[in-house]
Design an enzyme around this catalytic site. Sequence first.
Site, PDB file in Angstrom:
ATOM      1  CB  THR A 182     -24.241   2.831  59.992  1.00 18.23           C
ATOM      2  OG1 THR A 182     -23.346   3.837  59.551  1.00 18.23           O
ATOM      3  CG2 THR A 182     -23.614   2.071  61.147  1.00 18.23           C
ATOM      4  CD  GLU A 326     -23.779   5.234  63.809  1.00 14.60           C
ATOM      5  OE1 GLU A 326     -24.157   6.060  62.952  1.00 14.60           O
ATOM      6  OE2 GLU A 326     -22.769   4.533  63.664  1.00 14.60           O
ATOM      7  CE  LYS A 436     -21.910   9.669  53.727  1.00 11.83           C
ATOM      8  NZ  LYS A 436     -22.580  10.300  54.851  1.00 11.83           N
ATOM      9  CD1 TRP A 441     -21.666   5.259  54.823  1.00 12.76           C
ATOM     10  CD2 TRP A 441     -19.718   6.364  54.753  1.00 12.76           C
ATOM     11  NE1 TRP A 441     -21.718   6.310  55.718  1.00 12.76           N
ATOM     12  CE2 TRP A 441     -20.550   7.000  55.691  1.00 12.76           C
ATOM     13  CE3 TRP A 441     -18.434   6.877  54.527  1.00 12.76           C
ATOM     14  CZ2 TRP A 441     -20.152   8.117  56.412  1.00 12.76           C
ATOM     15  CZ3 TRP A 441     -18.041   7.993  55.244  1.00 12.76           C
ATOM     16  CH2 TRP A 441     -18.899   8.604  56.176  1.00 12.76           C
TER      17      TRP A 441
HETATM   18  P1  AMP Z   1     -24.317   8.001  57.675  1.00 13.52           P
HETATM   19  O1  AMP Z   1     -24.324   7.268  58.971  1.00 13.52           O
HETATM   20  O2  AMP Z   1     -24.136   7.121  56.501  1.00 13.52           O
HETATM   21  O3  AMP Z   1     -25.515   8.868  57.553  1.00 13.52           O
HETATM   22  O4  AMP Z   1     -23.058   8.952  57.667  1.00 13.52           O
HETATM   23  C1  AMP Z   1     -22.790   9.817  58.750  1.00 13.52           C
HETATM   24  C2  AMP Z   1     -21.487  10.516  58.518  1.00 13.52           C
HETATM   25  O5  AMP Z   1     -21.546  11.350  57.375  1.00 13.52           O
HETATM   26  C3  AMP Z   1     -21.052  11.428  59.631  1.00 13.52           C
HETATM   27  O6  AMP Z   1     -20.478  10.732  60.708  1.00 13.52           O
HETATM   28  C4  AMP Z   1     -20.072  12.345  58.902  1.00 13.52           C
HETATM   29  O7  AMP Z   1     -18.811  11.730  58.775  1.00 13.52           O
HETATM   30  C5  AMP Z   1     -20.714  12.469  57.539  1.00 13.52           C
HETATM   31  N1  AMP Z   1     -21.515  13.702  57.482  1.00 13.52           N
HETATM   32  C6  AMP Z   1     -22.825  13.853  57.755  1.00 13.52           C
HETATM   33  N2  AMP Z   1     -23.216  15.134  57.598  1.00 13.52           N
HETATM   34  C7  AMP Z   1     -22.127  15.823  57.217  1.00 13.52           C
HETATM   35  C8  AMP Z   1     -21.863  17.188  56.896  1.00 13.52           C
HETATM   36  N3  AMP Z   1     -22.809  18.121  56.922  1.00 13.52           N
HETATM   37  N4  AMP Z   1     -20.590  17.521  56.556  1.00 13.52           N
HETATM   38  C9  AMP Z   1     -19.608  16.600  56.514  1.00 13.52           C
HETATM   39  N5  AMP Z   1     -19.798  15.296  56.788  1.00 13.52           N
HETATM   40  C10 AMP Z   1     -21.035  14.911  57.146  1.00 13.52           C
END
Ligand code: AMP
Length: 551
Positions: A182, A326, A436, A441
């Site tokens: 991540t 995670e 994002k 990211w």
């Molecule tokens: P990742 O670990 O790259 O999959 O990113 C996870 C992060 O994406 C989360 O901690 C949130 O900050 C963001 N995220 C995931 N789903 C959503 C959603 N439905 N709406 C807004 N942010 C989201």
Amino acid sequence: MPGGTDQTLAPFLWRAEQLYPETEVVSRTHEGVVRYDYDEYGDRTAQLAGALDDAGYGEGDRIGTFCWNHHRHFETYFGVPGMGAQLHTINPLLPDKHVQYIVENAEDRTLFVDRSFLPKLEGAYADDPSSFESVERYVVMGESVPDTDLEAVAYESFIDGHPTEYDWPDNDADQPAGMCYTSGTTGRPKGVEYTQSMLWSHTMALQQPQGIPLDDDDVVMPVVPMFHVNAWGLPFSATAGAAKHVYPGPQPEPADLARLIEEEGVTVTAGVPTVWLGLMEYVKDNDVDLSALDRLVVGGSAAPEAMIRFFDDRDVELLHAWGMTETSPVGAAAHVKRDLRDADYETRLEKRSKQGLITPGLAFRVVDDDGGEVPWNGEDFGELWVKGPWVTTEYFGRPDANQAEFEDGYLKTGDVVSVDEDGYLKIVDRAKDVIKSGGEWISSQELENELMAHEDVSEAAVVGVPHDRWQERPLALVVPVEGADTGALESSLRDHVLESYPKWWVPDTVVFIDEVPKTATGKFNKQALREEYGDESLVEGRVPDDAAPGS
Ligand code: AMP
């Protein structure tokens, strides 16, 4: 039967092969559309397992992939963990230095790579061969290997000649089966390992009614990349449900998605909002038959209300879901509770726009700055902490991060949320200062360091600003050194960032300021900068199309 009695992935594949041998797997590839069934999928997965076994791999070995969504990648999903090794999916869109760090940190022994990502991998390798020291072989996904300096073999030659039956071992529930990194705020990605039982329990959680249940009459197209958090676990759950799989292949355009939905009769698909914004534009301009499509799952970034309305108008149920690397990743989904089903459309829409109800099996807390839990009133907010069978309890080899990001068995997600009276979680902010863009990211801290390494820059702060298409884009606030020619500096900064980062990391706009505002502790006051400059119009229309992640 394979897999013993533990919670492992093996019985999902075994059942699909035995009960549904003729159910299809369809895959758009560099070599055209490939179509076969679970029976053949099982045969080829066994061949892959045999090839890996003969190559000397097994428990404790990490096998990396650097690929789009297609049938061969899917074969690694059951083949690698099934034979006891660990599937490590790597995001090819990351900057080279992250890829180098990830491969070195994970000590991948083999890398499966798509031919379209080969130049990217060659570049990262040439720049720092030592980070690839653990890699003994590169397997190019396809029939043949294009011209390359890497020691590579074609996937089809690699598995060729191996038996279509494999003596699958009895894997342990606690055995690492998967891995994904991540993005960190500081540029060192953090590895998350998925055990067999985490993947098993996540699959079962997806399959219950408040997850994303898939049945044998579903046709499932994961658009969310298989290189990140196992395409939200859908390749596993679609197999558990014995659904037909459709993989959209390399860099799918909206037209490709529309065609696959129509021609393959896709009933369920999933991806980040940017993907669906693209499809929405395409649907507006073209005659697309969405009648087969029942459900569209949106996550990774917030689903805009207008998107939910758009698909409602076309009889497609948009399910908004939340999760993170995670959490394997699904942790919440905005299902409409029974008592709200008769509520008026706007009330239901408001709930569906939130990140949703915690998935059964997980527990959460929302903790404020004083360490207390916030009331469920939809107003107060705090950091979301979660725990459960498919939530990681540590980062791979990172005791520093383990100390900071876990407490009382909970993962501190970094997402700042409120909870309403009905229990719906809503993300109101992100504690971590990361941007994002299009589902990928960008570390603002890394960008700031890169900008400040330029000789004409005295200070630089980067904030994410809202953007219609990419959700967020980076905006740079730069204090030039005295006497610098700001006229030439913007393009010089662009070139400077491009030396170390992909195009989509380049800030869309650079605003020159006299001073970066600071907090009481002397840190950049990002909040103040966002308030002053977080104006969409600053970046609107200025993102070149080729700045998209993946370009
Ligand atoms: P990742 O670990 O790259 O999959 O990113 C996870 C992060 O994406 C989360 O901690 C949130 O900050 C963001 N995220 C995931 N789903 C959503 C959603 N439905 N709406 C807004 N942010 C989201």
